[in-house]
Design a protein around this motif. Structure first.
Motif, mmCIF file in Angstrom:
data_model
loop_
_atom_site.group_PDB
_atom_site.id
_atom_site.type_symbol
_atom_site.label_atom_id
_atom_site.label_comp_id
_atom_site.label_asym_id
_atom_site.label_seq_id
_atom_site.Cartn_x
_atom_site.Cartn_y
_atom_site.Cartn_z
ATOM 1 N N ARG A 8 11.842 4.014 -12.266
ATOM 2 C CA ARG A 8 11.198 3.550 -11.045
ATOM 3 C C ARG A 8 9.939 4.359 -10.773
ATOM 4 O O ARG A 8 9.979 5.579 -10.733
ATOM 5 N N LYS A 9 8.835 3.666 -10.585
ATOM 6 C CA LYS A 9 7.565 4.343 -10.364
ATOM 7 C C LYS A 9 7.442 4.750 -8.897
ATOM 8 O O LYS A 9 7.815 3.987 -8.008
ATOM 9 N N PRO A 10 6.940 5.944 -8.634
ATOM 10 C CA PRO A 10 6.733 6.346 -7.246
ATOM 11 C C PRO A 10 5.646 5.495 -6.601
ATOM 12 O O PRO A 10 4.728 5.032 -7.270
ATOM 13 N N THR A 11 5.781 5.269 -5.323
ATOM 14 C CA THR A 11 4.771 4.493 -4.620
ATOM 15 C C THR A 11 3.924 5.417 -3.760
ATOM 16 O O THR A 11 4.399 6.423 -3.250
ATOM 17 N N VAL A 12 2.675 5.071 -3.640
ATOM 18 C CA VAL A 12 1.726 5.848 -2.859
ATOM 19 C C VAL A 12 0.976 4.868 -1.966
ATOM 20 O O VAL A 12 0.472 3.852 -2.438
ATOM 21 N N SER A 13 0.894 5.169 -0.681
ATOM 22 C CA SER A 13 0.195 4.285 0.254
ATOM 23 C C SER A 13 -1.318 4.484 0.173
ATOM 24 O O SER A 13 -1.792 5.515 -0.312
ATOM 25 N N ASP A 14 -2.038 3.505 0.686
ATOM 26 C CA ASP A 14 -3.496 3.635 0.766
ATOM 27 C C ASP A 14 -3.858 4.852 1.611
ATOM 28 O O ASP A 14 -4.802 5.576 1.294
ATOM 29 N N GLU A 15 -3.108 5.088 2.669
ATOM 30 C CA GLU A 15 -3.380 6.224 3.549
ATOM 31 C C GLU A 15 -3.241 7.551 2.806
ATOM 32 O O GLU A 15 -4.012 8.485 3.040
ATOM 33 N N ILE A 40 1.317 9.744 -9.005
ATOM 34 C CA ILE A 40 1.119 8.595 -9.893
ATOM 35 C C ILE A 40 0.059 8.964 -10.915
ATOM 36 O O ILE A 40 -0.717 9.886 -10.707
ATOM 37 N N GLY A 41 0.035 8.251 -12.010
ATOM 38 C CA GLY A 41 -0.868 8.574 -13.108
ATOM 39 C C GLY A 41 -2.309 8.189 -12.858
ATOM 40 O O GLY A 41 -2.645 7.455 -11.919
ATOM 41 N N ARG A 42 -3.172 8.683 -13.720
ATOM 42 C CA ARG A 42 -4.607 8.456 -13.594
ATOM 43 C C ARG A 42 -4.962 6.974 -13.621
ATOM 44 O O ARG A 42 -5.790 6.517 -12.844
ATOM 45 N N ARG A 43 -4.363 6.209 -14.514
ATOM 46 C CA ARG A 43 -4.660 4.775 -14.609
ATOM 47 C C ARG A 43 -4.261 4.067 -13.315
ATOM 48 O O ARG A 43 -4.994 3.234 -12.791
ATOM 49 N N ALA A 44 -3.100 4.399 -12.763
ATOM 50 C CA ALA A 44 -2.661 3.793 -11.498
ATOM 51 C C ALA A 44 -3.611 4.174 -10.371
ATOM 52 O O ALA A 44 -3.966 3.332 -9.529
ATOM 53 N N VAL A 45 -4.057 5.424 -10.348
ATOM 54 C CA VAL A 45 -5.011 5.870 -9.332
ATOM 55 C C VAL A 45 -6.310 5.092 -9.483
ATOM 56 O O VAL A 45 -6.858 4.588 -8.504
ATOM 57 N N TYR A 46 -6.818 4.968 -10.687
ATOM 58 C CA TYR A 46 -8.058 4.234 -10.928
ATOM 59 C C TYR A 46 -7.941 2.799 -10.410
ATOM 60 O O TYR A 46 -8.839 2.303 -9.722
#
Length: 82
Positions: A8-15, A40-46
């Motif tokens: 399960r991938k961690p979720t990160v809000s826009d905030e 989260i990883g670099r690709r997900a952040v991008y």
């Protein structure tokens, strides 16, 4: 950084992403710098940065053949001081 469990991938809000910009010493960041502060990883952040740019929340500028810098368009340094 934390994990929500196997597979399960961690979720990160826009905030949470925008908070990285607000709390950074430099108002302009690269995706790698944002990724260092999030679970989260670099690709997900991008991908999330691109999405926030499409929404008009972030701005970006290509600074080299493969380099892009990002900034929070709704934030100024005076916001951090108050």
């Amino acid at each position: 950084m934390g994990s929500d469990g196997p597979g399960r991938k961690p979720t990160v809000s826009d905030e949470e992403i925008l908070a990285v910009f607000v709390n950074a010493d430099d108002p302009v960041l690269m995706a790698d710098e944002v990724a260092e502060s999030l679970p989260i990883g670099r690709r997900a952040v991008y991908n999330r940065l691109r999405s926030l740019e499409e929404q008009g929340t972030l701005k970006s500028k290509k600074t080299g053949a493969r380099s892009i810098v990002w900034w929070y368009s709704g934030y100024t340094t005076t916001d951090k001081e108050s």
